[in-house]
Design a protein around this motif. Structure first.
Motif, PDB file in Angstrom:
ATOM      1  N   ASN A  14       0.829  -1.214   0.000  1.00  0.00           N
ATOM      2  CA  ASN A  14       0.000   0.000   0.000  1.00  0.00           C
ATOM      3  C   ASN A  14       0.858   1.257   0.000  1.00  0.00           C
ATOM      4  OD1 ASN A  14      -2.369  -1.497   0.023  1.00  0.00           O
ATOM      5  ND2 ASN A  14      -2.646  -1.348   2.233  1.00  0.00           N
ATOM      6  N   ALA A  15       1.947   1.239   0.756  1.00  0.00           N
ATOM      7  CA  ALA A  15       2.844   2.394   0.793  1.00  0.00           C
ATOM      8  C   ALA A  15       3.495   2.616  -0.569  1.00  0.00           C
ATOM      9  CB  ALA A  15       3.912   2.194   1.864  1.00  0.00           C
ATOM     10  N   GLU A  16       3.872   1.526  -1.229  1.00  0.00           N
ATOM     11  CA  GLU A  16       4.470   1.642  -2.561  1.00  0.00           C
ATOM     12  C   GLU A  16       3.466   2.222  -3.557  1.00  0.00           C
ATOM     13  OE1 GLU A  16       5.765  -2.373  -3.164  1.00  0.00           O
ATOM     14  OE2 GLU A  16       7.754  -1.974  -2.323  1.00  0.00           O
ATOM     15  N   GLU A  17       2.218   1.760  -3.474  1.00  0.00           N
ATOM     16  CA  GLU A  17       1.169   2.280  -4.362  1.00  0.00           C
ATOM     17  C   GLU A  17       0.928   3.763  -4.106  1.00  0.00           C
ATOM     18  OE1 GLU A  17      -2.430  -0.034  -4.257  1.00  0.00           O
ATOM     19  OE2 GLU A  17      -1.316  -1.910  -4.499  1.00  0.00           O
ATOM     20  N   LEU A  18       0.950   4.159  -2.841  1.00  0.00           N
ATOM     21  CA  LEU A  18       0.760   5.566  -2.502  1.00  0.00           C
ATOM     22  C   LEU A  18       1.900   6.409  -3.063  1.00  0.00           C
ATOM     23  CD1 LEU A  18      -0.790   7.810  -1.089  1.00  0.00           C
ATOM     24  CD2 LEU A  18       0.407   7.205   1.024  1.00  0.00           C
ATOM     25  N   CYS A  19       3.118   5.917  -2.954  1.00  0.00           N
ATOM     26  CA  CYS A  19       4.270   6.641  -3.523  1.00  0.00           C
ATOM     27  C   CYS A  19       4.125   6.793  -5.035  1.00  0.00           C
ATOM     28  CB  CYS A  19       5.567   5.921  -3.189  1.00  0.00           C
ATOM     29  SG  CYS A  19       6.046   6.075  -1.462  1.00  0.00           S
ATOM     30  N   GLU A  20       3.686   5.743  -5.701  1.00  0.00           N
ATOM     31  CA  GLU A  20       3.483   5.811  -7.146  1.00  0.00           C
ATOM     32  C   GLU A  20       2.398   6.840  -7.493  1.00  0.00           C
ATOM     33  OE1 GLU A  20       2.718   1.903  -8.698  1.00  0.00           O
ATOM     34  OE2 GLU A  20       4.629   1.134  -7.944  1.00  0.00           O
ATOM     35  N   LEU A  21       1.340   6.855  -6.683  1.00  0.00           N
ATOM     36  CA  LEU A  21       0.258   7.816  -6.913  1.00  0.00           C
ATOM     37  C   LEU A  21       0.762   9.245  -6.733  1.00  0.00           C
ATOM     38  CD1 LEU A  21      -2.742   8.473  -7.394  1.00  0.00           C
ATOM     39  CD2 LEU A  21      -3.076   8.197  -4.936  1.00  0.00           C
ATOM     40  N   ILE A  22       1.491   9.482  -5.660  1.00  0.00           N
ATOM     41  CA  ILE A  22       2.033  10.823  -5.407  1.00  0.00           C
ATOM     42  C   ILE A  22       2.948  11.251  -6.546  1.00  0.00           C
ATOM     43  CG2 ILE A  22       3.570  12.149  -3.900  1.00  0.00           C
ATOM     44  CD1 ILE A  22       2.399  10.458  -1.547  1.00  0.00           C
ATOM     45  N   ASN A  23       3.795  10.322  -7.011  1.00  0.00           N
ATOM     46  CA  ASN A  23       4.714  10.647  -8.102  1.00  0.00           C
ATOM     47  C   ASN A  23       4.004  10.869  -9.431  1.00  0.00           C
ATOM     48  OD1 ASN A  23       7.059  10.658  -6.578  1.00  0.00           O
ATOM     49  ND2 ASN A  23       7.367   8.474  -6.804  1.00  0.00           N
ATOM     50  N   SER A  24       2.780  10.358  -9.567  1.00  0.00           N
ATOM     51  CA  SER A  24       2.038  10.550 -10.810  1.00  0.00           C
ATOM     52  C   SER A  24       1.362  11.919 -10.881  1.00  0.00           C
ATOM     53  CB  SER A  24       0.987   9.447 -10.992  1.00  0.00           C
ATOM     54  OG  SER A  24      -0.097   9.630 -10.097  1.00  0.00           O
ATOM     55  N   VAL A  25       1.269  12.603  -9.736  1.00  0.00           N
ATOM     56  CA  VAL A  25       0.657  13.934  -9.687  1.00  0.00           C
ATOM     57  C   VAL A  25       1.690  14.946 -10.177  1.00  0.00           C
ATOM     58  CG1 VAL A  25      -0.319  15.693  -8.152  1.00  0.00           C
ATOM     59  CG2 VAL A  25      -0.858  13.280  -7.785  1.00  0.00           C
ATOM     60  N   PRO A  26       1.286  15.835 -11.083  1.00  0.00           N
ATOM     61  CA  PRO A  26       2.237  16.851 -11.559  1.00  0.00           C
ATOM     62  C   PRO A  26       2.812  17.647 -10.385  1.00  0.00           C
ATOM     63  CG  PRO A  26       0.232  16.902 -12.868  1.00  0.00           C
ATOM     64  CD  PRO A  26      -0.023  15.962 -11.725  1.00  0.00           C
ATOM     65  N   GLU A  27       4.088  17.978 -10.497  1.00  0.00           N
ATOM     66  CA  GLU A  27       4.809  18.630  -9.394  1.00  0.00           C
ATOM     67  C   GLU A  27       4.102  19.890  -8.897  1.00  0.00           C
ATOM     68  OE1 GLU A  27       9.255  20.323  -8.551  1.00  0.00           O
ATOM     69  OE2 GLU A  27       9.030  18.678  -9.979  1.00  0.00           O
ATOM     70  N   GLY A  28       3.529  20.655  -9.790  1.00  0.00           N
ATOM     71  CA  GLY A  28       2.859  21.889  -9.407  1.00  0.00           C
ATOM     72  C   GLY A  28       1.582  21.677  -8.614  1.00  0.00           C
ATOM     73  N   LYS A  29       1.032  20.463  -8.654  1.00  0.00           N
ATOM     74  CA  LYS A  29      -0.221  20.173  -7.957  1.00  0.00           C
ATOM     75  C   LYS A  29      -0.019  19.281  -6.736  1.00  0.00           C
ATOM     76  CE  LYS A  29      -2.994  20.748 -12.077  1.00  0.00           C
ATOM     77  NZ  LYS A  29      -3.999  20.190 -12.957  1.00  0.00           N
ATOM     78  N   ARG A  30       1.220  18.922  -6.447  1.00  0.00           N
ATOM     79  CA  ARG A  30       1.474  18.015  -5.320  1.00  0.00           C
ATOM     80  C   ARG A  30       1.137  18.634  -3.982  1.00  0.00           C
ATOM     81  NH1 ARG A  30       6.984  15.105  -7.248  1.00  0.00           N
ATOM     82  NH2 ARG A  30       6.016  13.993  -8.969  1.00  0.00           N
ATOM     83  N   GLY A  31       1.303  19.935  -3.851  1.00  0.00           N
ATOM     84  CA  GLY A  31       0.982  20.595  -2.582  1.00  0.00           C
ATOM     85  C   GLY A  31      -0.481  20.438  -2.229  1.00  0.00           C
ATOM     86  N   ILE A  32      -1.354  20.757  -3.166  1.00  0.00           N
ATOM     87  CA  ILE A  32      -2.795  20.640  -2.898  1.00  0.00           C
ATOM     88  C   ILE A  32      -3.188  19.180  -2.754  1.00  0.00           C
ATOM     89  CG2 ILE A  32      -3.548  20.696  -5.314  1.00  0.00           C
ATOM     90  CD1 ILE A  32      -5.382  22.400  -2.435  1.00  0.00           C
ATOM     91  N   PHE A  33      -2.551  18.314  -3.535  1.00  0.00           N
ATOM     92  CA  PHE A  33      -2.820  16.879  -3.410  1.00  0.00           C
ATOM     93  C   PHE A  33      -2.474  16.397  -2.009  1.00  0.00           C
ATOM     94  CE2 PHE A  33      -1.433  12.455  -3.611  1.00  0.00           C
ATOM     95  CZ  PHE A  33      -2.554  11.858  -4.157  1.00  0.00           C
ATOM     96  N   SER A  34      -1.341  16.828  -1.489  1.00  0.00           N
ATOM     97  CA  SER A  34      -0.923  16.430  -0.144  1.00  0.00           C
ATOM     98  C   SER A  34      -1.910  16.920   0.906  1.00  0.00           C
ATOM     99  CB  SER A  34       0.469  16.975   0.169  1.00  0.00           C
ATOM    100  OG  SER A  34       1.423  16.386  -0.673  1.00  0.00           O
ATOM    101  N   ILE A  35      -2.388  18.143   0.743  1.00  0.00           N
ATOM    102  CA  ILE A  35      -3.360  18.697   1.698  1.00  0.00           C
ATOM    103  C   ILE A  35      -4.641  17.872   1.694  1.00  0.00           C
ATOM    104  CG2 ILE A  35      -4.861  20.689   2.145  1.00  0.00           C
ATOM    105  CD1 ILE A  35      -2.478  22.433   1.118  1.00  0.00           C
ATOM    106  N   VAL A  36      -5.131  17.560   0.498  1.00  0.00           N
ATOM    107  CA  VAL A  36      -6.367  16.777   0.392  1.00  0.00           C
ATOM    108  C   VAL A  36      -6.156  15.374   0.953  1.00  0.00           C
ATOM    109  CG1 VAL A  36      -7.990  15.753  -1.253  1.00  0.00           C
ATOM    110  CG2 VAL A  36      -7.259  18.113  -1.536  1.00  0.00           C
TER     111      VAL A  36
END
Length: 58
Positions: A14-36
Motif C-alpha cells: 500500500n505504501a508503494e502504491e501511494l508513492c506511485e500515486l504521489i509521483n504521478s501527480v504533476p509537481e505543481g499540484k502536489r501541494g494541494i494533493f498532499s493537503i487533500v
C-alpha cells in the motif's frame, strides 16, 4: 522508548502504491494533493476513534 514496528507485506504494498500515486501527480499540484490526502487520512482516523468511542458507550 524504542519501539520497532514490523510492517505487513500488504502495508508495504500500500505504501508503494501511494508513492506511485504521489509521483504521478504533476509537481505543481502536489501541494494541494498532499493537503487533500492528509485531510482524508485525518477524517478516516477521526472516524475510527469515533467508532471506538461509540462501541465503548454501548
Amino acid at each position: 522508548m524504542n519501539r520497532e514496528k514490523e510492517y505487513t507485506p500488504e502495508q508495504i504494498s500500500n505504501a508503494e502504491e501511494l508513492c506511485e500515486l504521489i509521483n504521478s501527480v504533476p509537481e505543481g499540484k502536489r501541494g494541494i494533493f498532499s493537503i487533500v490526502m492528509l485531510a482524508y487520512m485525518n477524517g478516516m482516523e477521526a472516524g475510527m476513534v469515533y467508532a471506538q468511542d461509540a462501541r465503548a458507550v454501548t
